[in-house]
Structures are given as C-alpha cells and as structure tokens.
Design an enzyme around this catalytic site. Structure first.
Site, PDB file in Angstrom:
ATOM      1  N   ASN A 102      -6.497   1.034  -2.257  1.00 46.86           N
ATOM      2  CA  ASN A 102      -7.106   1.899  -1.233  1.00 46.86           C
ATOM      3  C   ASN A 102      -6.342   3.204  -1.059  1.00 46.86           C
ATOM      4  O   ASN A 102      -5.945   3.579   0.027  1.00 46.86           O
ATOM      5  CB  ASN A 102      -7.281   1.164   0.104  1.00 46.86           C
ATOM      6  CG  ASN A 102      -6.002   0.573   0.663  1.00 46.86           C
ATOM      7  OD1 ASN A 102      -5.105   0.188  -0.072  1.00 46.86           O
ATOM      8  ND2 ASN A 102      -5.912   0.500   1.982  1.00 46.86           N
TER       9      ASN A 102
ATOM     10  N   HIS B 157       1.895   3.977   8.192  1.00 45.02           N
ATOM     11  CA  HIS B 157       1.170   5.051   8.875  1.00 45.02           C
ATOM     12  C   HIS B 157       2.209   5.817   9.677  1.00 45.02           C
ATOM     13  O   HIS B 157       3.203   5.231  10.122  1.00 45.02           O
ATOM     14  CB  HIS B 157       0.112   4.486   9.824  1.00 45.02           C
ATOM     15  CG  HIS B 157      -0.939   3.664   9.141  1.00 45.02           C
ATOM     16  ND1 HIS B 157      -1.964   4.214   8.407  1.00 45.02           N
ATOM     17  CD2 HIS B 157      -1.111   2.315   9.060  1.00 45.02           C
ATOM     18  CE1 HIS B 157      -2.729   3.252   7.913  1.00 45.02           C
ATOM     19  NE2 HIS B 157      -2.230   2.089   8.293  1.00 45.02           N
TER      20      HIS B 157
ATOM     21  N   HIS C 222      -8.781  -9.939   0.689  1.00 50.85           N
ATOM     22  CA  HIS C 222      -8.469  -9.755   2.111  1.00 50.85           C
ATOM     23  C   HIS C 222      -9.575 -10.502   2.838  1.00 50.85           C
ATOM     24  O   HIS C 222     -10.722 -10.053   2.878  1.00 50.85           O
ATOM     25  CB  HIS C 222      -8.456  -8.267   2.464  1.00 50.85           C
ATOM     26  CG  HIS C 222      -8.157  -8.013   3.908  1.00 50.85           C
ATOM     27  ND1 HIS C 222      -7.174  -7.161   4.321  1.00 50.85           N
ATOM     28  CD2 HIS C 222      -8.716  -8.513   5.047  1.00 50.85           C
ATOM     29  CE1 HIS C 222      -7.126  -7.138   5.646  1.00 50.85           C
ATOM     30  NE2 HIS C 222      -8.061  -7.952   6.113  1.00 50.85           N
TER      31      HIS C 222
ATOM     32  N   ASP D 113       2.491  -6.659   2.628  1.00 49.78           N
ATOM     33  CA  ASP D 113       1.365  -5.808   3.009  1.00 49.78           C
ATOM     34  C   ASP D 113       1.901  -4.469   3.563  1.00 49.78           C
ATOM     35  O   ASP D 113       1.311  -3.901   4.492  1.00 49.78           O
ATOM     36  CB  ASP D 113       0.477  -6.509   4.038  1.00 49.78           C
ATOM     37  CG  ASP D 113      -0.837  -5.790   4.281  1.00 49.78           C
ATOM     38  OD1 ASP D 113      -1.252  -5.001   3.422  1.00 49.78           O
ATOM     39  OD2 ASP D 113      -1.447  -6.018   5.349  1.00 49.78           O
TER      40      ASP D 113
ATOM     41  N   HIS E  46       0.891  -1.182   0.000  1.00 46.85           N
ATOM     42  CA  HIS E  46       0.000   0.000   0.000  1.00 46.85           C
ATOM     43  C   HIS E  46       0.921   1.221   0.000  1.00 46.85           C
ATOM     44  O   HIS E  46       1.537   1.517   1.026  1.00 46.85           O
ATOM     45  CB  HIS E  46      -0.868   0.013   1.254  1.00 46.85           C
ATOM     46  CG  HIS E  46      -1.734  -1.195   1.418  1.00 46.85           C
ATOM     47  ND1 HIS E  46      -3.041  -1.249   0.994  1.00 46.85           N
ATOM     48  CD2 HIS E  46      -1.473  -2.415   1.954  1.00 46.85           C
ATOM     49  CE1 HIS E  46      -3.553  -2.447   1.274  1.00 46.85           C
ATOM     50  NE2 HIS E  46      -2.609  -3.166   1.851  1.00 46.85           N
ATOM     51  N   PHE E  47       1.037   1.884  -1.135  1.00 46.17           N
ATOM     52  CA  PHE E  47       2.021   2.965  -1.244  1.00 46.17           C
ATOM     53  C   PHE E  47       1.403   4.369  -1.156  1.00 46.17           C
ATOM     54  O   PHE E  47       2.080   5.362  -1.324  1.00 46.17           O
ATOM     55  CB  PHE E  47       2.850   2.795  -2.514  1.00 46.17           C
ATOM     56  CG  PHE E  47       3.926   1.718  -2.397  1.00 46.17           C
ATOM     57  CD1 PHE E  47       4.235   1.121  -1.177  1.00 46.17           C
ATOM     58  CD2 PHE E  47       4.641   1.309  -3.513  1.00 46.17           C
ATOM     59  CE1 PHE E  47       5.223   0.144  -1.062  1.00 46.17           C
ATOM     60  CE2 PHE E  47       5.637   0.333  -3.413  1.00 46.17           C
ATOM     61  CZ  PHE E  47       5.923  -0.248  -2.196  1.00 46.17           C
ATOM     62  N   ARG E  48       0.109   4.476  -0.952  1.00 49.79           N
ATOM     63  CA  ARG E  48      -0.558   5.696  -0.473  1.00 49.79           C
ATOM     64  C   ARG E  48      -0.689   6.844  -1.469  1.00 49.79           C
ATOM     65  O   ARG E  48      -1.284   7.860  -1.121  1.00 49.79           O
ATOM     66  CB  ARG E  48       0.135   6.240   0.790  1.00 49.79           C
ATOM     67  CG  ARG E  48       0.379   5.229   1.893  1.00 49.79           C
ATOM     68  CD  ARG E  48      -0.882   4.561   2.349  1.00 49.79           C
ATOM     69  NE  ARG E  48      -0.710   3.821   3.594  1.00 49.79           N
ATOM     70  CZ  ARG E  48      -1.549   2.853   3.975  1.00 49.79           C
ATOM     71  NH1 ARG E  48      -2.573   2.511   3.239  1.00 49.79           N
ATOM     72  NH2 ARG E  48      -1.356   2.218   5.110  1.00 49.79           N
TER      73      ARG E  48
ATOM     74  N   HIS F   4      -2.286 -12.327   2.555  1.00 49.69           N
ATOM     75  CA  HIS F   4      -1.784 -12.436   3.938  1.00 49.69           C
ATOM     76  C   HIS F   4      -2.521 -13.445   4.822  1.00 49.69           C
ATOM     77  O   HIS F   4      -3.212 -13.084   5.769  1.00 49.69           O
ATOM     78  CB  HIS F   4      -1.730 -11.085   4.642  1.00 49.69           C
ATOM     79  CG  HIS F   4      -2.875 -10.137   4.401  1.00 49.69           C
ATOM     80  ND1 HIS F   4      -4.183 -10.536   4.317  1.00 49.69           N
ATOM     81  CD2 HIS F   4      -2.880  -8.795   4.236  1.00 49.69           C
ATOM     82  CE1 HIS F   4      -4.939  -9.473   4.115  1.00 49.69           C
ATOM     83  NE2 HIS F   4      -4.175  -8.415   4.065  1.00 49.69           N
TER      84      HIS F   4
HETATM   85  O1  DOR Z   1      -3.172  -3.580   8.377  1.00 48.58           O
HETATM   86  C1  DOR Z   1      -3.526  -3.295   7.250  1.00 48.58           C
HETATM   87  N1  DOR Z   1      -3.444  -2.036   6.787  1.00 48.58           N
HETATM   88  N2  DOR Z   1      -4.029  -4.264   6.464  1.00 48.58           N
HETATM   89  C2  DOR Z   1      -4.572  -3.987   5.248  1.00 48.58           C
HETATM   90  O2  DOR Z   1      -4.938  -4.903   4.547  1.00 48.58           O
HETATM   91  C3  DOR Z   1      -4.704  -2.572   4.804  1.00 48.58           C
HETATM   92  C4  DOR Z   1      -3.649  -1.774   5.405  1.00 48.58           C
HETATM   93  C5  DOR Z   1      -3.677  -0.289   5.137  1.00 48.58           C
HETATM   94  O3  DOR Z   1      -3.910   0.090   3.973  1.00 48.58           O
HETATM   95  O4  DOR Z   1      -3.403   0.487   6.036  1.00 48.58           O
END
Ligand code: DOR
Length: 442
Positions: free
Chosen positions: A94, A305, A176, A301, A62-64, A230
């Site tokens: 996402n 944050h 997921h 994964d 997840h590279f935001r 995962h």
């Molecule tokens: O812990 C997680 N955070 N699991 C996920 O599948 C999504 C991810 C996120 O995008 O923060």
C-alpha cells in the site's frame, strides 16, 4: 571479509543457549563451536550478559516508499531495522503507486538495493481485477489481500472475488482479515463519536473472526497456502486451535500482546491501529496461542504516520504505529518477565518466519547459514526514548517503557550493520530469495 564472536552465549538451532564462538566469512557462518574464533580476523569478544541471536525477520511492515516518504522511506526504515536487530523485512504493497505489477515490484527492489542496510522482500498487492502479474511477478514473498480496513483499489472485500483469488495460482496469500461490511455498518452506529476508544468497538472481534473464518474456508476449499496477518482476538485464536490446517499460518504483533484498550486513555489516537487493540483477556489468549504454536510468528505491522497526522481528531486520524526498533527488546523483556523463553522469541521472530515464507538459509545460527545475527544486551534495562528513534515518524507507543535485550551489534550478510549506536552508511541489504524446496530438506 571475516568477522566473528568469541565466547558468546549463542542461541543454537535446538533452542539451547550455550557458550560458543561464531566464525563468519564471506557473508556466511563458517563455524560454531568452542574456540573456533580464537585468532579469527575480526572476531569480537562478547561481554557477559550479551546473547547472540539469529537476526529478526519482520514479515509485515509498511515502509511508505514510494509515494509517502514524509512518513518513512526505505533508507530510514532499514536503519531503524538495523538498530532494532531486524536483519530482513517483508514489506506491504500500500505505497503510491500500489505494488500490484511486476514494474512496481521491480521499482521497489531497485530502490531497496540503493538504500537498505538490511535484507528485503516485498508483497504484491491484490486488486479485485486480479491482474495477471499477481501470479507471475517475482521475486515476491506472496500476495497481500486486504479483506477490510482499506480504501481504494486494494480493498478485496467481495467474497466472490476472494474465491477467485484463492482458486487461481499457488503462491502464499497473506490476508488482513477484517470484515468490511460489518465495519461499515458499525461505523454508522458510532458516527459523530470522536473518542478513539470506539475504534475497537467499531472494528470489533466479530469483524475479525468473520474474515478469518472466510479466509480459512477458502484456503481449505482450494488447499491454498494462507497466512493470517496480525491476529488480534481471543475469538480467532480459540477458533484456529481446532480449525488451523498445515497450509495455514498466522502471526501476532507485539502491540496486540502487550497493549490493550486501556492504552487509549494515555495514548489517544497513537493507540489506533487496524486491527484495533483488544481487551486484556484477548491478550492473555493470544499469548497462550503463541506459546502453544497456534500462532507461528511475530510481525510488527510497522505502520508509521507523523505526529501531526496522528493529532487529527478520530476518525480522521490514521491507523497504525511504528515497531521495528522496539519489537525485539519488547519480546525479550517479556521473556525475562517469564512470559516465554528466549529460545521461543528466536523461533517466533526468525526461524519460523524463514520457514513460513520459504526463505532459504536464514533463521539459524549454524555453519553454512547466512550471517544475519543480532547481539543483544540482557544485562541492562533502558527506556524507549523518542529522541533516539530512527524511524522517520519519530514516536513509539512504548515510549518510557524500560526494556532489556536492546541490540548492541547487528550483522547483515556477514557485515556489521549496527554497532555503538551507529548504523552502517552503505546499503548492505540483499533481496531475499524464496525457495519452496529449501525448508523441505532441513
Ligand atoms: O493500522 C494499520 N495501518 N494497519 C494496517 O494494516 C495498515 C496500516 C497502514 O498502512 O497505515
């Protein structure tokens, strides 16, 4: 443009580690053999104790970018990949806006072309309205469906909607797998509790098993290609031993192999992720399932944050932890400790991923294959140090762990992306291709 490696210990496609030269030209491996890089322009002598491996392909990150760049962006994430020996990644939808249409996919591909020092591919996210682009948009590695642990339009928890998704089209669906209804009910049981350790009790093994069983049932009903993201529990791994069919694959993260619920005591909310960390017993069963081929590959994964976000009180604290910089040394350190072999690590982190996602020409060190390589140092052990991390979130759950197998040189498309702790400043990455025919003929 040529490059090469002389007298390195090279992981060959049959799993042997042997002294070889590797000669590279125009982005491809042109020769692997004894002495083939002698006099080859750009050839580097490989020191004793360094090993040449196929570059890691991380199939879940997840590279935001776009939209959440304060946590990470494609530039910082791809630089962290190069440092970690990750030469390609598959990224999740996402972001903001969500990657659910051809236009948003095109936008990500354009951003990656401008910024990524490693190769890239993107998932398209499914929403309950099953937008038409889901089946037609491309290039993409597949459809992502969040069966649980997600808010908003990406939540695909309704079994009837999931049935329609599996019934329609033929591209790979990656799930997921956590049961949202069970999670919501159990959240009530622990309402008001701020100990992050309850995360593993709320989103328990049963929630994961229920969703995995539903997804497998749908994949078998419609003969659909399913990838379970995962995998985290012994229950799923044991059940899949007897229920997995050739159209189904699955992955495990290094953190589910190496961390467990005891990590909450030292890491607090930094140990919080979805699906949650499990017990030491779950870890042991996951390792065995990986060694036995029930689990096909490794993914991080990578879900960064910021420390400020993570410092909020549970359950306000967000779930997720970074991983691309540490995944290869973590797995190689486990190999050196006897959990598995270096050849298995190479297969789980490179060739198997290329095969499952039908990525042509990647995952092997052999003539004619793409020159995506990592040269790791198995001589020394060095700790994970926060100040050295390139991920924008700037922390790791593995800080202080003494690891071996740190990348010394990473090669992407025949060019040096990382060496001497420096990342190449240009975007060397290319979009991954997905070709259903390539691996059928290898
Ligand atoms: O812990 C997680 N955070 N699991 C996920 O599948 C999504 C991810 C996120 O995008 O923060």
């Amino acid at each position: 443009m040529t490059l090469g490696f002389k007298n390195g210990t090279v992981l060959l496609p049959d799993g042997a580690l042997a002294k070889r030269d590797v000669a590279i030209a125009n982005g491809q491996i042109v020769a692997v053999g004894e002495g083939v890089a002698a006099g080859w322009p750009g050839a580097i002598e490989v020191p004793e104790g360094w090993v040449v491996l196929p570059g890691v392909i991380d199939p879940q990150v997840h590279f935001r970018e776009p939209g959440l760049e304060h946590k990470e962006d494609l530039t910082s994430a791809a630089r962290a990949c190069a440092k970690g020996g990750v030469t390609a990644f598959l990224e999740m939808p996402n972001t903001r806006p969500l990657t659910t249409t051809q236009a948003t996919l095109d936008d990500k591909l354009a951003r990656a072309a401008r910024s990524c020092v490693v190769n890239y591919g993107f998932f398209i996210g499914s929403t309950p309205d099953l937008l038409p682009d889901l089946d037609t948009a491309g290039p993409t590695c597949g459809i992502k469906a969040f069966m649980g642990s997600m808010h908003g339009p990406l939540l695909m928890s309704d079994p009837a909607v999931l049935d329609r998704l599996f019934a329609r089209g033929d591209r790979l669906i990656a799930v997921h797998a956590e049961d949202q209804a069970r999670i919501e009910a159990r959240r009530q049981l622990y309402a008001g509790c701020s100990d992050p350790a309850v995360h593993s009790l709320i989103q328990d093994n049963q929630a994961a098993l229920m969703a995995t069983q539903l997804a497998v049932g749908l994949a078998q009903k419609y003969q659909r290609r399913l990838h379970i993201l995962h995998l985290s529990t012994a229950d799923e791994a044991l059940w899949l031993r007897t229920h997995k069919t050739p159209n189904i694959s699955c992955e495990v993260t290094p953190q589910h192999l190496l961390l467990d619920i005891t990590a909450y005591e030292t890491l607090g909310t930094l140990a919080q992720m979805n699906p949650p960390l499990r017990t030491p017993g779950d870890r042991r069963v996951l390792w065995q399932a990986l060694r036995d081929g029930v689990i096909d590959c490794i993914a991080t994964d990578h879900a960064p944050h910021t420390l400020t976000e993570k410092a909020q009180t549970y359950p306000q604290s967000p779930s997720g932890m970074p991983g691309v910089e540490t995944e290869l040394p973590l797995m190689l350190t486990a190999a050196q400790a006897g959990e598995c072999t270096i050849a298995q690590v190479g297969r789980w982190m490179s060739e198997n991923v290329a095969r499952l996602y039908q990525i042509p020409n990647k995952g092997r060190i052999a003539p004619g294959w793409d020159a995506d390589l990592v040269v790791v140092n198995l001589q020394a052990y060095r700790p994970v140090v926060r100040s050295e991390l390139l991920t924008k979130c700037a922390w790791s759950p593995f800080e202080g762990w003494k690891l071996t197998g740190w990348p010394e040189i990473t090669v992407v498309n025949g060019q040096i992306a990382y060496r001497d702790r420096q990342v190449h400043p240009e975007p060397l990455g290319q979009p991954l291709r997905f070709d259903p025919n390539f691996w059928a003929t290898v």
